[in-house]
Design an enzyme around this catalytic site. Structure first.
Site, PDB file in Angstrom:
ATOM      1  N   TYR A 164      88.919  51.647 -27.150  1.00  0.00           N
ATOM      2  CA  TYR A 164      88.056  51.222 -28.271  1.00  0.00           C
ATOM      3  C   TYR A 164      88.807  50.269 -29.217  1.00  0.00           C
ATOM      4  O   TYR A 164      88.346  49.148 -29.452  1.00  0.00           O
ATOM      5  CB  TYR A 164      87.525  52.440 -29.032  1.00  0.00           C
ATOM      6  CG  TYR A 164      86.004  52.575 -29.004  1.00  0.00           C
ATOM      7  CD1 TYR A 164      85.176  51.481 -28.844  1.00  0.00           C
ATOM      8  CD2 TYR A 164      85.388  53.814 -29.171  1.00  0.00           C
ATOM      9  CE1 TYR A 164      83.790  51.609 -28.822  1.00  0.00           C
ATOM     10  CE2 TYR A 164      84.000  53.956 -29.144  1.00  0.00           C
ATOM     11  CZ  TYR A 164      83.209  52.846 -28.972  1.00  0.00           C
ATOM     12  OH  TYR A 164      81.855  52.975 -28.962  1.00  0.00           O
ATOM     13  N   GLU A 171      87.423  41.602 -29.481  1.00  0.00           N
ATOM     14  CA  GLU A 171      86.176  41.043 -30.026  1.00  0.00           C
ATOM     15  C   GLU A 171      86.429  40.326 -31.351  1.00  0.00           C
ATOM     16  O   GLU A 171      85.982  39.203 -31.560  1.00  0.00           O
ATOM     17  CB  GLU A 171      85.139  42.162 -30.206  1.00  0.00           C
ATOM     18  CG  GLU A 171      84.678  42.729 -28.871  1.00  0.00           C
ATOM     19  CD  GLU A 171      83.796  43.960 -29.023  1.00  0.00           C
ATOM     20  OE1 GLU A 171      83.123  44.119 -30.047  1.00  0.00           O
ATOM     21  OE2 GLU A 171      83.782  44.781 -28.087  1.00  0.00           O
TER      22      GLU A 171
HETATM   23  C1  LIG Z   1      73.498  41.433 -34.517  1.00  0.00           C
HETATM   24  C2  LIG Z   1      74.944  41.554 -34.643  1.00  0.00           C
HETATM   25  C3  LIG Z   1      75.447  42.950 -34.548  1.00  0.00           C
HETATM   26  C4  LIG Z   1      76.871  43.014 -34.868  1.00  0.00           C
HETATM   27  C5  LIG Z   1      77.338  44.403 -35.163  1.00  0.00           C
HETATM   28  C6  LIG Z   1      78.756  44.405 -35.384  1.00  0.00           C
HETATM   29  C7  LIG Z   1      79.342  45.756 -35.634  1.00  0.00           C
HETATM   30  C8  LIG Z   1      79.857  46.375 -34.407  1.00  0.00           C
HETATM   31  C9  LIG Z   1      80.800  47.471 -34.600  1.00  0.00           C
HETATM   32  C10 LIG Z   1      80.944  48.218 -33.306  1.00  0.00           C
HETATM   33  C11 LIG Z   1      82.037  47.766 -32.456  1.00  0.00           C
HETATM   34  C12 LIG Z   1      81.868  48.211 -31.019  1.00  0.00           C
HETATM   35  C13 LIG Z   1      82.853  47.530 -30.208  1.00  0.00           C
HETATM   36  C14 LIG Z   1      82.766  47.863 -28.733  1.00  0.00           C
HETATM   37  O1  LIG Z   1      81.970  46.899 -28.087  1.00  0.00           O
HETATM   38  C15 LIG Z   1      84.105  47.852 -28.184  1.00  0.00           C
HETATM   39  C16 LIG Z   1      84.188  48.555 -26.892  1.00  0.00           C
HETATM   40  O2  LIG Z   1      83.302  49.058 -26.281  1.00  0.00           O
HETATM   41  S1  LIG Z   1      85.725  48.632 -26.339  1.00  0.00           S
HETATM   42  C17 LIG Z   1      85.714  49.696 -24.934  1.00  0.00           C
HETATM   43  C18 LIG Z   1      85.752  51.172 -25.300  1.00  0.00           C
HETATM   44  N1  LIG Z   1      84.437  51.591 -25.459  1.00  0.00           N
HETATM   45  C19 LIG Z   1      84.014  52.812 -25.176  1.00  0.00           C
HETATM   46  O3  LIG Z   1      84.735  53.698 -24.785  1.00  0.00           O
HETATM   47  C20 LIG Z   1      82.562  52.986 -25.328  1.00  0.00           C
HETATM   48  C21 LIG Z   1      82.272  54.305 -25.838  1.00  0.00           C
HETATM   49  N2  LIG Z   1      80.893  54.304 -26.185  1.00  0.00           N
HETATM   50  C22 LIG Z   1      79.970  54.897 -25.422  1.00  0.00           C
HETATM   51  O4  LIG Z   1      80.248  55.513 -24.459  1.00  0.00           O
HETATM   52  C23 LIG Z   1      78.532  54.824 -25.764  1.00  0.00           C
HETATM   53  O5  LIG Z   1      78.210  53.526 -25.934  1.00  0.00           O
HETATM   54  C24 LIG Z   1      78.136  55.662 -26.967  1.00  0.00           C
HETATM   55  C25 LIG Z   1      76.655  55.453 -27.206  1.00  0.00           C
HETATM   56  C26 LIG Z   1      78.918  55.237 -28.182  1.00  0.00           C
HETATM   57  C27 LIG Z   1      78.428  57.125 -26.715  1.00  0.00           C
HETATM   58  O6  LIG Z   1      77.843  57.634 -25.646  1.00  0.00           O
HETATM   59  P1  LIG Z   1      77.023  59.014 -25.651  1.00  0.00           P
HETATM   60  O7  LIG Z   1      76.636  59.458 -26.992  1.00  0.00           O
HETATM   61  O8  LIG Z   1      75.943  58.824 -24.663  1.00  0.00           O
HETATM   62  O9  LIG Z   1      78.073  60.049 -25.228  1.00  0.00           O
HETATM   63  P2  LIG Z   1      78.219  60.776 -23.890  1.00  0.00           P
HETATM   64  O10 LIG Z   1      78.677  59.819 -22.871  1.00  0.00           O
HETATM   65  O11 LIG Z   1      79.139  61.918 -24.164  1.00  0.00           O
HETATM   66  O12 LIG Z   1      76.744  61.261 -23.491  1.00  0.00           O
HETATM   67  C28 LIG Z   1      75.905  62.096 -24.292  1.00  0.00           C
HETATM   68  C29 LIG Z   1      74.771  62.677 -23.452  1.00  0.00           C
HETATM   69  O13 LIG Z   1      73.880  61.656 -22.965  1.00  0.00           O
HETATM   70  C30 LIG Z   1      73.924  61.619 -21.574  1.00  0.00           C
HETATM   71  N3  LIG Z   1      73.785  60.237 -21.156  1.00  0.00           N
HETATM   72  C31 LIG Z   1      74.004  59.165 -21.914  1.00  0.00           C
HETATM   73  N4  LIG Z   1      73.776  58.050 -21.228  1.00  0.00           N
HETATM   74  C32 LIG Z   1      73.424  58.427 -20.003  1.00  0.00           C
HETATM   75  C33 LIG Z   1      73.087  57.743 -18.831  1.00  0.00           C
HETATM   76  N5  LIG Z   1      73.080  56.407 -18.761  1.00  0.00           N
HETATM   77  N6  LIG Z   1      72.788  58.470 -17.740  1.00  0.00           N
HETATM   78  C34 LIG Z   1      72.801  59.795 -17.760  1.00  0.00           C
HETATM   79  N7  LIG Z   1      73.099  60.521 -18.853  1.00  0.00           N
HETATM   80  C35 LIG Z   1      73.423  59.835 -19.955  1.00  0.00           C
HETATM   81  C36 LIG Z   1      75.237  62.200 -21.262  1.00  0.00           C
HETATM   82  O14 LIG Z   1      75.329  62.684 -19.994  1.00  0.00           O
HETATM   83  C37 LIG Z   1      75.296  63.314 -22.281  1.00  0.00           C
HETATM   84  O15 LIG Z   1      74.399  64.343 -21.938  1.00  0.00           O
HETATM   85  P3  LIG Z   1      74.740  65.894 -22.227  1.00  0.00           P
HETATM   86  O16 LIG Z   1      75.068  66.013 -23.682  1.00  0.00           O
HETATM   87  O17 LIG Z   1      73.500  66.595 -21.817  1.00  0.00           O
HETATM   88  O18 LIG Z   1      75.904  66.200 -21.356  1.00  0.00           O
END
Ligand SMILES: CCCCCCCCCCCCC[C@@H](O)CC(=O)SCCNC(=O)CCNC(=O)[C@H](O)C(C)(C)COP(=O)(O)OP(=O)(O)OC[C@H]1O[C@@H](n2cnc3c(N)ncnc32)[C@H](O)[C@@H]1OP(=O)(O)O
Length: 242
Positions: A164, A171
């Site tokens: 992250y 970015e």
């Molecule tokens: C118009 C101009 C806008 C400008 C805005 C500027 C401000 C921006 C600030 C933000 C900066 C962000 C920068 C970013 O781009 C940098 C990077 O990404 S760097 C790389 C590192 N990144 C990461 O590690 C990403 C981490 N983020 C995520 O994973 C997700 O995007 C997030 C939504 C943040 C979190 O995910 P989630 O809440 O879904 O967590 P979980 O993975 O633990 O899942 C929760 C439960 O949902 C189920 N789930 C979710 N998606 C799916 C799917 N596709 N298929 C199946 N199931 C899914 C998951 O299984 C969990 O279920 P349960 O609780 O039942 O187990």
């Protein structure tokens, strides 16, 4: 009376069946979606590696993978829909910020400003996004199939601690590198006087975007830390209403 009870139970069974069918459809769709996205990001990783092995430079790498990147990152907008209709238990806002900021980086910064496409910072966020997405989508896929290897779960909830900040650095450095070109060309800006009587300066907008990382990024990072505690350490976390 008996017949009414019977009717009730038939109706109840019907409702339960509908719920089961709906969730089976949702599971089938999510499985397909996550497999397709894992494959897409794997193709992107292979294209980047092939380019680097053949050319031994990062110059021209973005151009060579731009179409695949734009396609798969834009498709991720579907994930905001997944949250909105409730087939995944994730906040619409958290997902919306994550996906929109990426789409903004791809379309309105890297794709629109050719002069910055060869910056090292572009390669930094590309590599970080690719590793993150391969892990994330394969985590969701194996989880849905109930065959989740521990190392994928471990990687999903540990890699972000390093990835992250690295992604954000890539970015922000890329937007910073874009600023002089935006100022010089006045791209995507509207100066007065014009027939709409509106003024918009993309240069200052980009500075606001960079500043907005200060309040928004910690929210995403702490969300992931909470998910990590919940999944890896089994902590029960009481979610606040959105
Ligand atoms: C118009 C101009 C806008 C400008 C805005 C500027 C401000 C921006 C600030 C933000 C900066 C962000 C920068 C970013 O781009 C940098 C990077 O990404 S760097 C790389 C590192 N990144 C990461 O590690 C990403 C981490 N983020 C995520 O994973 C997700 O995007 C997030 C939504 C943040 C979190 O995910 P989630 O809440 O879904 O967590 P979980 O993975 O633990 O899942 C929760 C439960 O949902 C189920 N789930 C979710 N998606 C799916 C799917 N596709 N298929 C199946 N199931 C899914 C998951 O299984 C969990 O279920 P349960 O609780 O039942 O187990």
């Amino acid at each position: 009376m008996a017949s009414m009870e019977e009717d009730g139970s038939v109706e109840e069974k019907d409702n339960n069946n509908k719920k089961r069918t709906k969730s089976a459809i949702a599971v089938a769709w999510l499985t397909f979606y996550n497999i397709a996205m894992t494959a897409g990001w794997l193709v992107l990783a292979m294209a980047m590696m092939r380019f680097y092995l053949q050319k031994a430079t990062h110059k021209g790498l973005y151009k060579s993978i731009a179409r695949i990147l734009k396609f798969f990152q834009t498709v991720a907008l579907v994930e905001v829909g997944h949250c909105a209709i409730g087939i995944v238990r994730t906040s619409v806002i958290v997902t919306g910020v994550q996906v929109c900021s990426r789409i903004f980086m791809v379309w309105f910064i890297t794709n629109s400003i050719k002069q910055i496409q060869n910056e090292e910072s572009v390669i930094l966020f590309l590599v970080v996004w690719t590793l993150t997405e391969i892990t994330r989508y394969s985590f969701y896929t194996f989880n849905l199939l109930n065959h989740l290897p521990y190392f994928i779960k471990w990687a999903r909830y540990n890699m972000f601690i390093i990835m992250y900040p690295l992604g954000v650095a890539g970015e922000l450095l890329t937007i910073y590198a874009a600023l002089p070109f935006v100022r010089k060309t006045g791209m995507l800006s509207m100066r007065l006087p014009n027939k709409y009587n509106i003024s918009f300066d993309y240069y200052y907008f980009l500075i606001i975007v960079m500043l907005s990382y200060i309040p928004l990024f910690p929210q995403l990072f702490f969300h992931m830390l909470r998910q990590r505690r919940k999944v890896l350490l089994g902590e029960i976390i009481v979610e606040k209403d959105e």
